[in-house]
Design an enzyme around this catalytic site. Structure first.
Site, PDB file in Angstrom:
ATOM      1  CB  CYS A  94     -39.047  -7.610 -87.496  1.00 47.12           C
ATOM      2  SG  CYS A  94     -40.528  -8.223 -88.297  1.00 47.12           S
ATOM      3  CG  HIS A 195     -41.703  -4.848 -83.766  1.00 44.43           C
ATOM      4  ND1 HIS A 195     -40.778  -4.149 -84.497  1.00 44.43           N
ATOM      5  CD2 HIS A 195     -42.189  -5.798 -84.596  1.00 44.43           C
ATOM      6  CE1 HIS A 195     -40.722  -4.644 -85.719  1.00 44.43           C
ATOM      7  NE2 HIS A 195     -41.562  -5.649 -85.814  1.00 44.43           N
TER       8      HIS A 195
HETATM    9  N1  GLN Z   1     -41.363  -7.394 -94.152  1.00 39.67           N
HETATM   10  C1  GLN Z   1     -41.076  -8.432 -93.197  1.00 39.67           C
HETATM   11  C2  GLN Z   1     -42.204  -9.447 -93.010  1.00 39.67           C
HETATM   12  O1  GLN Z   1     -43.356  -9.103 -93.116  1.00 39.67           O
HETATM   13  C3  GLN Z   1     -40.674  -7.796 -91.889  1.00 39.67           C
HETATM   14  C4  GLN Z   1     -41.785  -7.026 -91.218  1.00 39.67           C
HETATM   15  C5  GLN Z   1     -41.313  -6.208 -90.053  1.00 39.67           C
HETATM   16  O2  GLN Z   1     -40.125  -5.879 -89.944  1.00 39.67           O
HETATM   17  N2  GLN Z   1     -42.224  -5.806 -89.188  1.00 39.67           N
HETATM   18  O3  GLN Z   1     -41.917 -10.584 -92.719  1.00 39.67           O
END
Ligand code: GLN
Length: 242
Positions: A94, A195
């Site tokens: 992510c 995740h």
């Molecule tokens: N901040 C990033 C987004 O929203 C990654 C989010 C995350 O790592 N869950 O795209």
């Protein structure tokens, strides 16, 4: 990789470790130990230099502001790029995935430089946040079973010519760009939006990282009954009608 030892580096747990992503480090560490490897795990906080002699580097997800800080520090540090040029394997999730790309849009709406280890660029999605269960078929070249995980991100990622899609979606948004892809990889660097933690839900992906680091085609099998039970439960929950 030297002798029987494996150096596993978990990058910036103080900034990048959402939704239990640290579980990825636990899974790689355990599966390596179960194969008799002597694992040295190094957790590198964001005020510490990135060691360049690791075999496998893991980097997790994060909220938008910690993501900006982590990217600034990693670019300034330069150690991860050196490790990759020494042949290290990197697996990112992510926000970590976005940081490994060439550029992403940060929390203050600016285009921010990434590490350029993956040929991807991330912009801010204009539509609804991508949230929910994901199922996808991993690139058949990698010979892995169905990918399961969940996503929660606003970023939308576009792949350039030297990044291969990690997987093709059957459920969920993945890269979010409408082309049906999820994540990206090249020879040694992997990125995913999953995740779960993703390596607990997909232990054979952890084994792929180990095989690449050890430069072997196969590893001794393990008793994966608990992982299988988790996979079956999560896949059936994801595909249940609402
Ligand atoms: N901040 C990033 C987004 O929203 C990654 C989010 C995350 O790592 N869950 O795209």
């Amino acid at each position: 990789m030297s002798d029987n030892s494996l150096r596993l580096v978990w990058i910036y747990p103080d900034l990048l470790s959402t939704y239990g992503d640290q579980g990825n480090a636990l899974v790689v560490e355990r599966r390596a130990r179960q194969r008799g490897l002597d694992v040295q795990r190094v957790d590198v906080r964001s005020d510490q230099p990135i060691p360049t002699s690791g075999d496998i580097y893991l980097i997790g997800g994060g909220e938008d502001r910690p993501q900006r800080l982590a990217a600034e520090r990693l670019v300034r540090d330069g150690g991860l790029e050196r490790a990759v040029s020494n042949g290290a394997i990197v697996f990112s999730v992510c926000a970590g995935y976005q940081i490994l790309g060439k550029e992403f849009v940060n929390d203050v709406g600016q285009r921010q430089e990434g590490l350029g280890l993956l040929d991807v660029v991330t912009v801010r999605g204009e539509g609804e946040r991508c949230v929910g269960d994901v199922l996808a078929d991993i690139d058949p070249r990698l010979g892995l079973p169905q990918l399961t995980g969940f996503e929660n991100h606003q970023g939308v990622t576009h792949l350039g010519p030297t990044a291969r899609p990690f997987a093709r979606l059957s459920m969920g948004r993945g890269n979010g760009n409408g082309d049906g892809t999820e994540g990206a990889y090249n020879d040694t660097v992997f990125g995913t939006y999953m995740h779960g933690p993703v390596l607990a839900r997909n232990p054979l992906v952890a084994d792929l990282l180990l095989k690449l680091a050890l430069d072997v085609n196969a590893l001794p099998g393990l008793d994966d009954r608990w992982y299988e039970a988790l996979r079956t439960e999560r896949i059936s929950a994801a595909t249940q009608p609402a």
